[in-house]
Write an enzyme that holds these catalytic residues in place. Structure first.
Site, short mmCIF file in Angstrom:
data_model
loop_
_atom_site.label_atom_id
_atom_site.label_comp_id
_atom_site.label_asym_id
_atom_site.label_seq_id
_atom_site.Cartn_x
_atom_site.Cartn_y
_atom_site.Cartn_z
N LYS A 172 18.98 62.58 45.79
CA LYS A 172 17.98 63.15 45.91
C LYS A 172 17.94 63.72 47.58
O LYS A 172 18.55 62.94 47.91
CB LYS A 172 16.59 61.94 46.10
CG LYS A 172 16.35 62.28 44.76
CD LYS A 172 15.41 60.67 44.43
CE LYS A 172 14.08 60.72 44.97
NZ LYS A 172 12.47 60.47 44.44
N TYR A 197 17.17 58.58 36.87
CA TYR A 197 16.05 58.67 37.15
C TYR A 197 15.08 57.97 35.66
O TYR A 197 15.06 58.14 34.69
CB TYR A 197 16.34 60.19 36.45
CG TYR A 197 15.50 61.54 35.93
CD1 TYR A 197 14.79 62.60 36.82
CD2 TYR A 197 15.56 61.50 34.03
CE1 TYR A 197 14.12 62.92 36.78
CE2 TYR A 197 14.51 62.58 33.67
CZ TYR A 197 13.92 63.35 34.91
OH TYR A 197 13.01 64.34 35.12
N HIS A 242 2.81 59.05 38.41
CA HIS A 242 2.38 58.09 40.21
C HIS A 242 1.55 58.16 40.40
O HIS A 242 -0.11 58.14 40.24
CB HIS A 242 2.50 60.05 40.54
CG HIS A 242 2.53 60.37 41.94
ND1 HIS A 242 3.30 60.69 42.78
CD2 HIS A 242 1.63 59.94 43.06
CE1 HIS A 242 2.99 60.95 44.06
NE2 HIS A 242 2.37 60.20 43.97
N LYS A 258 0.43 67.83 43.04
CA LYS A 258 -0.80 67.24 42.54
C LYS A 258 -1.65 68.33 41.90
O LYS A 258 -1.93 69.09 42.78
CB LYS A 258 -0.71 66.43 43.28
CG LYS A 258 0.20 65.29 43.62
CD LYS A 258 -0.11 64.50 44.78
CE LYS A 258 1.31 63.30 44.90
NZ LYS A 258 0.52 62.77 46.47
N GLU A 303 3.74 55.62 47.86
CA GLU A 303 3.70 56.36 46.63
C GLU A 303 4.97 55.47 45.52
O GLU A 303 5.80 55.68 46.62
CB GLU A 303 4.16 57.49 46.74
CG GLU A 303 3.45 58.53 47.38
CD GLU A 303 3.84 60.23 47.43
OE1 GLU A 303 2.56 60.85 47.07
OE2 GLU A 303 4.85 60.39 46.84
N ARG A 332 0.01 59.76 56.92
CA ARG A 332 -0.91 60.68 57.56
C ARG A 332 -2.02 60.33 56.25
O ARG A 332 -1.98 59.67 55.48
CB ARG A 332 -0.66 62.00 56.50
CG ARG A 332 0.17 62.17 55.38
CD ARG A 332 0.19 64.23 55.93
NE ARG A 332 1.15 64.37 54.27
CZ ARG A 332 1.36 64.37 53.15
NH1 ARG A 332 -0.17 64.14 52.57
NH2 ARG A 332 1.66 64.43 52.34
N ARG A 342 -8.50 70.52 42.64
CA ARG A 342 -7.48 71.07 43.44
C ARG A 342 -8.07 72.73 43.01
O ARG A 342 -6.68 72.74 42.14
CB ARG A 342 -6.17 70.85 43.80
CG ARG A 342 -5.98 69.74 44.47
CD ARG A 342 -4.73 69.64 44.77
NE ARG A 342 -4.21 67.84 45.42
CZ ARG A 342 -3.38 68.00 45.81
NH1 ARG A 342 -2.20 68.62 46.76
NH2 ARG A 342 -2.92 66.48 46.55
P1 ADP Z 1 9.17 65.42 47.71
O1 ADP Z 1 8.95 64.34 48.78
O2 ADP Z 1 9.69 66.17 47.55
O3 ADP Z 1 7.19 65.12 46.95
P2 ADP Z 1 8.83 62.53 46.09
O4 ADP Z 1 10.36 61.39 46.00
O5 ADP Z 1 7.80 61.53 46.49
O6 ADP Z 1 9.60 63.49 46.58
O7 ADP Z 1 9.21 62.92 44.52
C1 ADP Z 1 8.07 63.83 43.72
C2 ADP Z 1 8.05 63.62 42.80
O8 ADP Z 1 9.13 63.97 42.10
C3 ADP Z 1 7.95 62.44 42.39
O9 ADP Z 1 5.81 62.32 41.54
C4 ADP Z 1 8.46 62.56 40.59
O10 ADP Z 1 7.39 63.74 40.11
C5 ADP Z 1 9.39 63.04 40.97
N1 ADP Z 1 10.73 61.78 40.60
C6 ADP Z 1 11.09 61.68 42.47
N2 ADP Z 1 11.78 60.42 41.97
C7 ADP Z 1 11.68 60.24 40.87
C8 ADP Z 1 12.33 59.56 39.35
N3 ADP Z 1 13.77 58.37 40.97
N4 ADP Z 1 12.49 59.91 38.21
C9 ADP Z 1 11.86 60.53 37.74
N5 ADP Z 1 10.87 61.44 38.78
C10 ADP Z 1 10.99 61.04 40.14
#
Ligand code: ADP
Length: 453
Positions: free
Chosen positions: A158, A202, A208, A237, A275, A291, A337
């Site tokens: 990430k 992962y 979520h 979402k 989150e 926010r 939405r």
């Molecule tokens: P962004 O800021 O790009 O939205 P997030 O960290 O909030 O990134 O993650 C966005 C989405 O990606 C999450 O809602 C989930 O669907 C997926 N995701 C993130 N981290 C994981 C993980 N460790 N394992 C599985 N899915 C993940």
């Protein structure tokens, strides 16, 4: 209290802030691009200032023009809304440097939560449970391999500066790590100008679930329960509900208390959202949004709290108008939405709306800038309306949502209304068994059944 609030945003969120200000009897100024001259917020605000051409970089992200507009109109506070400059710590600093109040958290919190590596370190210190992974940034492939061997596969690479799901790559097995590591880094570099990455296990089938927190400058911190946001497409979402069908009242209280305690530990100010991914009864923190969230109305519906009003009061130095004990969760709320997007291809469908009729009646709230004759500009986000439905319980809420969707008219452009009409009748929505993979991997592939293993 403030003499005049400048709203540095557009669309339904600008209208949402405007509505709170009007109810608080605070005069408003809206800034807008030439493309939004005929928009509802411009029509309804007390004053408006055109700050540039359609391109966001020259208008809604044009800090100098926004600050100048505040000076000219005599505004003493700026509400950044959602998106654009809402999570830009430099903007918050500049607003303060001009003697204005930024209606949002302190820049230090925006900054630390904006960097996901720093955010995870801060979250761990504050006692939040994390997804197992690297303790910080992972500089080389050799480091990634070592951590991968400890944490296990599948592994997610990430981007530290990530957002909107970009800069995220899955390595199913150890021999796919090199490829995931380099492509996440190059995507992050291209999208955010920063190729710092970190690693997380992962999770296969998580939900979520996010917790709304709010804190004032008098030491009061309250959580307002959770929102279930697992129905996502490309990490966007589409359909949110509160409370989550997956949690018991005890789990709600537990994760809410953990989030509120972390908020207190950070010395955070204002509204924020933590989150989490939720799998097999366990929560894993992924990020904090500093926010208001697009989906904030469902929390307002089940708690009776006006989050924007509280944001304004907190920024003005006033205490929260409630305590944790005052908060009860009553009934069920769902937000759909409605995007100007094709319901199957999801291609944006900007254009003139020749007929608009919002659903109404008991339990219905529509946050939208649409009116008959409005031309949806092609330059911005495709969200055109939020349909928020309240019911005494989840079944009544779904039944009401079904009838509200049937009343809603936006013509002639294709929208996601049709998708929501199909969603509300899907088995996994009716029984609440969906997770973050369900929409894309099952529903859009033609299978509406649940995800229970
Ligand atoms: P962004 O800021 O790009 O939205 P997030 O960290 O909030 O990134 O993650 C966005 C989405 O990606 C999450 O809602 C989930 O669907 C997926 N995701 C993130 N981290 C994981 C993980 N460790 N394992 C599985 N899915 C993940």
């Amino acid at each position: 209290m403030f003499k005049k609030i400048l709203i540095a945003n557009r669309g339904d969120v600008a209208l949402r802030v405007l509505r709170a200000c009007k109810e608080m009897q605070i005069p408003t100024v809206i800034v807008h691009s030439t493309a939004d001259a005929d928009s509802m917020p411009v029509r309804l605000a007390d004053e408006s200032v055109c700050i540039g051409p359609p391109s966001s970089s020259e208008s809604y992200l044009n800090v100098a023009a926004i600050i100048t507009a505040a000076g000219i109109t005599g505004a003493d506070a700026v509400h950044p809304g959602v998106g654009f400059l809402a999570e830009n710590a430099d903007f918050a600093d500049i607003v303060a440097a001009h003697g204005l109040t930024f209606i949002g958290p302190e820049p230090r919190h925006i900054r630390s939560m904006g960097d996901k590596v720093e955010a995870k370190i801060t979250a761990a210190e504050a006692g939040l449970p994390l997804v197992p992974g690297s303790p910080g940034a992972v500089p080389t492939l050799a480091d990634a391999r070592r951590i991968g061997a400890e944490v296990g596969y599948p592994l997610l690479v990430k981007a530290a500066s990530g957002g909107g799901g970009r800069g995220m790559k899955v390595a199913e097995t150890a021999d796919r790590l090199a490829e995931a590591f380099s492509s996440a880094r190059s995507e992050a570099k291209a999208a955010f100008g920063d190729d710092t990455v970190y690693l997380e296990r992962y999770l296969g089938q998580p939900r979520h679930i996010e917790v709304q927190v709010i804190a004032d400058s008098h030491g009061n911190v309250v959580h307002l329960g959770e929102r279930e946001c697992s129905i996502q497409r490309r990490h966007q979402k589409l359909f949110e509900e509160a409370p989550s069908p997956a949690l018991s009242p005890e789990q709600r209280q537990e994760i809410g208390t953990i989030a509120a305690e972390a908020t207190r530990h950070m010395g955070y100010l204002g509204v924020g959202t933590m989150e989490f991914l939720y799998e097999n009864g366990a929560f894993f923190f992924i990020e904090m949004n500093t926010r208001l969230q697009v989906e904030h109305p469902i929390t307002e519906e089940i708690t009776g709290v006006d989050l924007v009003r509280e944001q304004v009061r907190i920024a003005a130095g006033m205490p929260l108008s409630f305590t944790q004990e005052d908060i009860t969760f009553t009934g069920h709320a769902i937000e759909c939405r409605i995007n100007a997007e094709h319901p199957e291809t999801f291609m944006p469908t900007p254009g003139k709306v020749t007929a608009f009729h919002a659903a109404g009646g008991p339990g219905i709230r529509v946050d939208s800038c649409l009116y008959t004759g409005y031309s949806i500009p092609p330059f911005y986000d495709s969200l055109i309306a939020k349909l928020i439905v309240y019911g005494d319980d989840r079944d009544k809420c779904l039944a009401r949502l079904r009838r509200a969707l049937a009343e809603f008219i936006v013509e002639p452009i294709p929208t996601t209304l049709g998708l929501h009409e199909r969603l509300v009748d899907a088995e996994a929505v009716k029984d609440g068994s969906y997770n973050i993979r369900w929409l894309e991997e099952k529903f859009l592939a033609g299978d509406d059944s649940g995800t229970a293993e």
